[in-house]
Scaffold this motif. Structure first.
Motif, PDB file in Angstrom:
ATOM      1  N   LYS A   1      41.206 -49.333  18.688  1.00 27.68           N
ATOM      2  CA  LYS A   1      40.285 -48.317  19.218  1.00 27.68           C
ATOM      3  C   LYS A   1      40.518 -48.050  20.702  1.00 27.68           C
ATOM      4  O   LYS A   1      39.991 -47.083  21.255  1.00 27.68           O
ATOM      5  N   LEU A   2      41.320 -48.896  21.314  1.00 22.33           N
ATOM      6  CA  LEU A   2      41.693 -48.678  22.706  1.00 22.33           C
ATOM      7  C   LEU A   2      42.450 -47.356  22.874  1.00 22.33           C
ATOM      8  O   LEU A   2      42.489 -46.785  23.969  1.00 22.33           O
ATOM      9  N   CYS A   3      43.027 -46.860  21.780  1.00 21.01           N
ATOM     10  CA  CYS A   3      43.766 -45.591  21.823  1.00 21.01           C
ATOM     11  C   CYS A   3      42.880 -44.424  22.248  1.00 21.01           C
ATOM     12  O   CYS A   3      43.378 -43.421  22.768  1.00 21.01           O
ATOM     13  N   LYS A   4      41.591 -44.563  22.022  1.00 26.49           N
ATOM     14  CA  LYS A   4      40.692 -43.487  22.455  1.00 26.49           C
ATOM     15  C   LYS A   4      40.752 -43.322  23.969  1.00 26.49           C
ATOM     16  O   LYS A   4      40.746 -42.204  24.490  1.00 26.49           O
ATOM     17  N   ASP A   5      40.831 -44.441  24.677  1.00 25.09           N
ATOM     18  CA  ASP A   5      40.911 -44.380  26.137  1.00 25.09           C
ATOM     19  C   ASP A   5      42.297 -43.961  26.604  1.00 25.09           C
ATOM     20  O   ASP A   5      42.430 -43.161  27.534  1.00 25.09           O
ATOM     21  N   THR A   6      43.327 -44.513  25.962  1.00 29.72           N
ATOM     22  CA  THR A   6      44.683 -44.266  26.454  1.00 29.72           C
ATOM     23  C   THR A   6      45.228 -42.906  26.031  1.00 29.72           C
ATOM     24  O   THR A   6      45.829 -42.199  26.844  1.00 29.72           O
ATOM     25  N   PHE A   7      45.020 -42.517  24.791  1.00 30.00           N
ATOM     26  CA  PHE A   7      45.495 -41.215  24.326  1.00 30.00           C
ATOM     27  C   PHE A   7      44.533 -40.106  24.760  1.00 30.00           C
ATOM     28  O   PHE A   7      44.896 -39.214  25.530  1.00 30.00           O
TER      29      PHE A   7
ATOM     30  N   ASP B   1      37.306 -29.072  20.681  1.00 33.14           N
ATOM     31  CA  ASP B   1      37.114 -29.319  19.244  1.00 33.14           C
ATOM     32  C   ASP B   1      37.804 -30.613  18.823  1.00 33.14           C
ATOM     33  O   ASP B   1      37.263 -31.393  18.022  1.00 33.14           O
ATOM     34  N   LEU B   2      38.995 -30.850  19.351  1.00 31.96           N
ATOM     35  CA  LEU B   2      39.725 -32.078  19.024  1.00 31.96           C
ATOM     36  C   LEU B   2      39.007 -33.307  19.573  1.00 31.96           C
ATOM     37  O   LEU B   2      38.937 -34.348  18.908  1.00 31.96           O
ATOM     38  N   ILE B   3      38.461 -33.193  20.766  1.00 28.66           N
ATOM     39  CA  ILE B   3      37.735 -34.319  21.366  1.00 28.66           C
ATOM     40  C   ILE B   3      36.512 -34.672  20.521  1.00 28.66           C
ATOM     41  O   ILE B   3      36.215 -35.853  20.285  1.00 28.66           O
ATOM     42  N   LYS B   4      35.808 -33.661  20.035  1.00 32.11           N
ATOM     43  CA  LYS B   4      34.650 -33.905  19.159  1.00 32.11           C
ATOM     44  C   LYS B   4      35.082 -34.589  17.871  1.00 32.11           C
ATOM     45  O   LYS B   4      34.422 -35.521  17.386  1.00 32.11           O
ATOM     46  N   SER B   5      36.196 -34.132  17.311  1.00 27.19           N
ATOM     47  CA  SER B   5      36.710 -34.735  16.082  1.00 27.19           C
ATOM     48  C   SER B   5      37.121 -36.183  16.317  1.00 27.19           C
ATOM     49  O   SER B   5      36.876 -37.058  15.475  1.00 27.19           O
ATOM     50  N   ILE B   6      37.738 -36.446  17.457  1.00 29.56           N
ATOM     51  CA  ILE B   6      38.152 -37.813  17.793  1.00 29.56           C
ATOM     52  C   ILE B   6      36.938 -38.731  17.891  1.00 29.56           C
ATOM     53  O   ILE B   6      36.957 -39.863  17.397  1.00 29.56           O
ATOM     54  N   GLU B   7      35.879 -38.244  18.520  1.00 28.10           N
ATOM     55  CA  GLU B   7      34.649 -39.042  18.636  1.00 28.10           C
ATOM     56  C   GLU B   7      34.120 -39.400  17.246  1.00 28.10           C
ATOM     57  O   GLU B   7      33.704 -40.535  16.995  1.00 28.10           O
ATOM     58  N   HIS B   8      34.155 -38.436  16.334  1.00 28.29           N
ATOM     59  CA  HIS B   8      33.670 -38.660  14.964  1.00 28.29           C
ATOM     60  C   HIS B   8      34.555 -39.669  14.231  1.00 28.29           C
ATOM     61  O   HIS B   8      34.052 -40.621  13.615  1.00 28.29           O
ATOM     62  N   GLU B   9      35.873 -39.466  14.295  1.00 29.14           N
ATOM     63  CA  GLU B   9      36.803 -40.359  13.595  1.00 29.14           C
ATOM     64  C   GLU B   9      36.795 -41.757  14.211  1.00 29.14           C
ATOM     65  O   GLU B   9      36.939 -42.756  13.505  1.00 29.14           O
ATOM     66  N   TYR B  10      36.624 -41.823  15.504  1.00 30.84           N
ATOM     67  CA  TYR B  10      36.568 -43.113  16.207  1.00 30.84           C
ATOM     68  C   TYR B  10      35.394 -43.945  15.702  1.00 30.84           C
ATOM     69  O   TYR B  10      35.521 -45.153  15.455  1.00 30.84           O
ATOM     70  N   ALA B  11      34.252 -43.295  15.543  1.00 30.67           N
ATOM     71  CA  ALA B  11      33.048 -44.003  15.094  1.00 30.67           C
ATOM     72  C   ALA B  11      33.222 -44.575  13.688  1.00 30.67           C
ATOM     73  O   ALA B  11      32.654 -45.626  13.363  1.00 30.67           O
TER      74      ALA B  11
END
Length: 371
Positions: free
Chosen positions: A128-134, A335-345
């Protein structure tokens, strides 16, 4: 004392550093992985694309165990870069996007691969660290793009303004720029004297000495002054106006001026001219890669895997060509950032890579290399 033996040892040390080049590592079979990276590995290459190379090496035994550890070697243009295996694993553990992408290089981009490299798998490092790095890096690029958009749309004149341009004379129910007031009334700033008004910010009483004999200090001492000057005014002198100096606006202007002309001096003129030609007021190549990075991040959390070869080449190249408006690109990113937040959770990836497990893999690789 610096004796001959010390000079000899220093010479040997320098000689070692001089020969520790990519060519030396290749000639002596120290390369563990060599791959084509960048746009060609992403499937985004065009006829003008450069060929970037990334690789992994291990050091000669005496250098690794001695005092000549070299974590990274690059050519002069940095389009060819190799990492020592330990440094490579360290960056993988931090989920560095560039390094993970090297490990996930498509088979048709791999030029050379040591069998031991099969022990390093992207899935052992993805977290999940990829959320910060990517995504985190992508967001920083979006902010940079917004700043660039502001610079392009709001260029700062080369001739620098002085604090006089931020001074105004109160007149009836309005204000008049100081320079205009001086011109209209046949006055010069050097013969003015200011006295600050208590309990106010930036407000001054203005006096004028036509003869220039009263020793007034003027409104500013020179064009580079960062604040107005105050004078000692004899009792009984009659004020002629009230002046307001907008120091906050002047401070903001100075910051914007410095940032803008620093950007002008450092910008890539070829890329800037391309951006000017398509007229969308953003760095289209940078934003193409920003969108690609966000899509990679989204894919990681959806699939627990990393696939760097894009499946929307035409869309991304369309962004690079400047065929998308700035607003459309920003909306795509949001839109991609919102999707990432959803998939991350919902992701089942660990919070962080298993450092002990991956370090054990590194040890196994090194034990096989340094037998």
């Amino acid at each position: 004392m610096f004796n001959f033996k010390e000079r000899e040892e220093t010479h040997v040390s320098k000689e070692k550093k001089q020969i520790m080049t990519i060519e030396f590592l290749k000639t002596n079979n120290f390369i563990l992985l060599e791959a084509i990276s960048g746009s060609r590995s992403f499937g985004l290459a065009t006829e003008n694309s450069d060929t970037d190379i990334r690789g992994i090496y291990y050091l000669p035994k005496e250098d690794f165990f001695g005092l000549n550890y070299i974590p990274q070697i690059s050519n002069e243009t940095n389009d060819v870069t190799y990492y020592e295996i330990g440094r490579f694993v360290e960056l993988l553990q931090k989920n560095n996007p560039n390094i993970l992408e090297v490990l996930a290089s498509p088979e048709d981009c791999i030029l050379q691969k040591h069998p031991l490299m099969g022990l390093l798998r992207p899935e052992d490092f993805l977290s999940k660290l990829c959320k910060d790095t990517f995504a985190g890096y992508a967001v920083s690029q979006i902010k940079k793009a917004k700043g660039l958009n502001k610079k392009i749309l709001n260029p700062v004149e080369k001739e620098r303004k002085s604090i006089l341009d931020f001074c105004y004379i109160l007149q009836n129910d309005t204000s008049v720029p100081l320079k205009k007031w001086l011109s209209d009334n046949g006055k010069i700033q050097e013969k003015c004297g200011l006295v600050s008004i208590d309990h106010t910010k930036g407000m001054f009483t203005l006096f004028y000495d036509e003869s220039g004999s009263s020793g007034y200090r003027g409104i500013i001492q020179n064009e580079e002054a960062n604040q107005v000057s105050v004078s000692s005014i004899p009792k009984g002198e009659q004020s002629v106006a009230y002046l307001f100096c907008n120091l906050d606006a002047y401070s903001t202007y100075c910051k914007d001026y410095k940032e803008y002309w620093k950007w002008v001096s450092e910008r890539n003129e070829d890329r800037y001219n391309v951006n000017q030609e398509h007229g969308q007021n953003y760095d289209s190549k940078n934003m193409m890669h920003t969108i690609r990075l966000l899509q990679s991040c989204e894919h990681i959390f959806k699939t627990n895997s990393l696939n760097i070869r894009v499946d929307n080449r035409e869309e991304l190249l369309d962004i690079k060509a400047g065929n998308w408006s700035y607003e459309a690109v920003m909306q795509k990113a949001e839109d991609l950032i919102k999707s990432i937040e959803h998939e991350y959770a919902a992701s089942t990836l660990p919070d962080y890579p298993d450092v002990k497990k991956t370090e054990k893999i590194l040890i196994e690789i090194r034990e096989n290399l340094y037998v």
